[in-house]
Design an enzyme around this catalytic site. Structure first.
Site, mmCIF file in Angstrom:
data_model
loop_
_atom_site.group_PDB
_atom_site.id
_atom_site.type_symbol
_atom_site.label_atom_id
_atom_site.label_comp_id
_atom_site.label_asym_id
_atom_site.label_seq_id
_atom_site.Cartn_x
_atom_site.Cartn_y
_atom_site.Cartn_z
ATOM 1 C CB CYS A 142 -18.515 0.506 8.779
ATOM 2 S SG CYS A 142 -17.238 -0.364 10.006
ATOM 3 C CB CYS A 170 -18.764 -4.647 4.768
ATOM 4 S SG CYS A 170 -17.765 -3.511 5.434
ATOM 5 C CB CYS A 229 -1.049 0.036 1.281
ATOM 6 S SG CYS A 229 -2.042 1.534 1.342
ATOM 7 C CB CYS A 261 -15.702 -7.234 6.079
ATOM 8 S SG CYS A 261 -16.674 -5.867 6.904
ATOM 9 C CB CYS A 317 -0.797 -0.374 8.194
ATOM 10 S SG CYS A 317 -1.766 -1.424 7.186
ATOM 11 N NE ARG A 320 -17.410 -5.154 13.401
ATOM 12 C CZ ARG A 320 -17.994 -4.664 12.212
ATOM 13 N NH1 ARG A 320 -17.266 -3.843 11.581
ATOM 14 N NH2 ARG A 320 -19.052 -4.666 11.745
HETATM 15 N N1 SAM Z 1 -6.461 0.497 2.950
HETATM 16 C C1 SAM Z 1 -7.884 1.029 3.540
HETATM 17 C C2 SAM Z 1 -7.917 1.885 4.701
HETATM 18 O O1 SAM Z 1 -6.921 2.463 5.121
HETATM 19 O O2 SAM Z 1 -8.965 2.672 4.669
HETATM 20 C C3 SAM Z 1 -8.830 -0.126 4.055
HETATM 21 C C4 SAM Z 1 -7.933 -1.285 5.063
HETATM 22 S S1 SAM Z 1 -7.301 -0.815 6.502
HETATM 23 C C5 SAM Z 1 -6.162 -2.130 6.990
HETATM 24 C C6 SAM Z 1 -8.674 -0.703 7.553
HETATM 25 C C7 SAM Z 1 -8.334 -0.294 8.884
HETATM 26 O O3 SAM Z 1 -7.843 -1.470 9.853
HETATM 27 C C8 SAM Z 1 -7.456 1.004 9.201
HETATM 28 O O4 SAM Z 1 -8.037 2.260 9.075
HETATM 29 C C9 SAM Z 1 -6.958 0.862 10.716
HETATM 30 O O5 SAM Z 1 -7.786 1.434 11.733
HETATM 31 C C10 SAM Z 1 -7.015 -0.786 10.968
HETATM 32 N N2 SAM Z 1 -5.825 -1.508 11.208
HETATM 33 C C11 SAM Z 1 -4.718 -1.635 10.167
HETATM 34 N N3 SAM Z 1 -3.647 -2.109 10.825
HETATM 35 C C12 SAM Z 1 -4.029 -2.091 12.151
HETATM 36 C C13 SAM Z 1 -3.232 -2.847 13.335
HETATM 37 N N4 SAM Z 1 -1.820 -3.064 13.248
HETATM 38 N N5 SAM Z 1 -3.841 -2.704 14.512
HETATM 39 C C14 SAM Z 1 -5.178 -2.175 14.757
HETATM 40 N N6 SAM Z 1 -5.909 -1.622 13.587
HETATM 41 C C15 SAM Z 1 -5.167 -1.762 12.510
HETATM 42 FE FE1 SF4 Z 2 -2.663 1.120 3.183
HETATM 43 FE FE2 SF4 Z 2 -2.774 0.110 5.766
HETATM 44 FE FE3 SF4 Z 2 -3.114 2.667 5.486
HETATM 45 FE FE4 SF4 Z 2 -4.923 1.023 4.658
HETATM 46 S S1 SF4 Z 2 -4.333 1.290 6.777
HETATM 47 S S2 SF4 Z 2 -4.257 2.678 3.943
HETATM 48 S S3 SF4 Z 2 -3.714 -0.752 4.144
HETATM 49 S S4 SF4 Z 2 -1.169 1.824 5.015
#
Ligand code: SAM
Ligand code: SF4
Ligand code: DTB
Length: 336
Positions: free
Chosen positions: A197, A137, A62, A106, A69, A269
């Site tokens: 959401c 979702c 990404c 989802c 992340c 959630r």
């Molecule tokens: N890339 C898209 C975005 O960021 O909107 C969708 C996927 S992203 C993984 C969705 C959500 O997962 C993020 O906004 C974050 O809140 C949560 N998330 C990602 N990595 C995480 C982690 N290590 N621990 C807890 N929540 C996490």
């Molecule tokens: Fe990309 Fe992870 Fe950020 Fe979603 S949360 S925009 S997957 S880096």
């Protein structure tokens, strides 16, 4: 309220300010839990939890730099970039989720934003999952207005897009897109009549004021999100936040309780982070007003408690999952 109506009840508050939210956080624990439980029971069956299943349809690589992340190309985690999953694999997975009794499926993509070249492929996934009789979702990063409209037309029920933290702390965690970008996407989703959401993460090193600020940003949206995921940071090797100190667990429970009080009709959630929680901590989160979880051994790239364990926990707590049926809140909360 009829099935699938949106959460636009004008009796809900949208004018929260920091001092009163911090005062809720400052309540003696028992008083906060009592208030949250009372409000929860006004709107929901307290012994019922909604469950969704997650699938990563596009993993890793990404372009965003979200500090928590493992899917960011900016960090050196073990997650490898993969292309968008083919439709048949997605439908196979959705059918398996349905067979285990999931009611909502989802699909998450590690994208900064949805590109028009991928729009029809994702729209076909949404339609295919919907045709299996599941609620749909997706979480695909930022959307443009016409994309939200197309996804709705394809049968999309929910769009997940988190604000993650307070506007003030946000820049410490993400530099590649702004808070306003996220609000714009939520606005397009809402205008397309898709259920929203949106929630955030706790344990990023933010202060209590920031946790309050996140909840204020969510509750002061023109309509409360129908679903509010509260994630506990999953610390992943290779991400900048991998070695962060743990947050006080009772502070996490307080955050759930305050979210319940501020957004009384929304599903709260208990999202990422359950794998590191004891059964007792999760039980306390349900008491504080959490009434939805992700069900299945994996979140997107990290582990989630296995389904047998969750089932046992629910049995021990006398909780009925809303698996295999549409969730039906006790009174007039919006239907999910
Ligand atoms: N890339 C898209 C975005 O960021 O909107 C969708 C996927 S992203 C993984 C969705 C959500 O997962 C993020 O906004 C974050 O809140 C949560 N998330 C990602 N990595 C995480 C982690 N290590 N621990 C807890 N929540 C996490
Ligand atoms: Fe990309 Fe992870 Fe950020 Fe979603 S949360 S925009 S997957 S880096
Ligand atoms: C949300 O708020 N949490 C989910 C879902 N929305 C898409 C994702 C959690 C991801 C946890 C880290 C991972 O598994 O990669």
């Amino acid at each position: 309220m009829p099935e699938n109506s949106l959460n636009t009840d004008q009796s809900l508050r949208h004018n929260w300010h920091a001092e009163e939210v911090e005062a809720l956080y400052d309540l003696p624990f028992a008083d906060l839990m009592y208030q949250a439980q009372t409000v929860h029971r006004e709107h929901f069956d307290p012994n019922s939890v909604q469950v969704s299943t997650l699938l990563s349809i596009k993993t890793g690589g990404c372009a965003e730099d979200c500090g928590y992340c493992p899917q960011s190309a900016h960090h050196e985690s073990a997650v490898k970039a993969e292309p968008l999953m083919p439709l048949d694999k997605v439908l196979e997975s959705a059918a398996a989720a349905k067979a285990t009794g999931a009611s909502r499926f989802c699909m998450g993509a590690a994208w900064r934003n949805l590109k028009d070249r991928d729009l029809e492929r994702v729209a076909n996934m949404v339609s295919g999952v919907k045709d299996l009789g599941l609620e749909t979702c997706v979480t695909l990063g930022m959307l443009e207005e016409h994309q939200a409209v197309r996804l709705k037309e394809a049968g999309l029920d929910y769009y997940n897009h988190n604000l993650d933290t307070s506007p003030e702390f946000y820049g410490d965690i993400i530099s590649t897109r702004t808070y306003q970008d996220r609000l714009d996407t939520l606005n397009y989703v809402r205008n397309a009549n898709i259920h929203v959401c949106s929630g955030g993460i706790v344990g990023l090193g933010e202060s209590r004021r920031d946790r309050a600020g996140l909840l204020i940003s969510l509750a002061n949206l023109p309509s409360h999100p129908e679903s509010v995921p509260i994630n506990l940071l999953v610390k992943v090797e290779g991400t900048p936040l991998a070695n962060h100190d743990d947050i006080d667990q009772l502070e996490f429970v307080r955050t759930i309780a305050v979210a319940r009080l501020m957004m009384p009709k929304s599903y709260v959630r208990l999202s990422a982070g359950r794998e590191s929680m004891s059964d007792e901590l999760q039980a306390m989160c349900f008491l504080a007003g959490a009434n939805s979880i992700f069900y299945g051994d994996k979140l997107l790239t990290t582990d989630n408690p296995d389904t047998n364990h969750d089932q046992q926990l629910f049995n021990r707590l006398g909780i009925t999952t809303l698996i295999g049926q549409h969730s039906a809140p006790a009174q007039d909360a919006c239907s999910h």
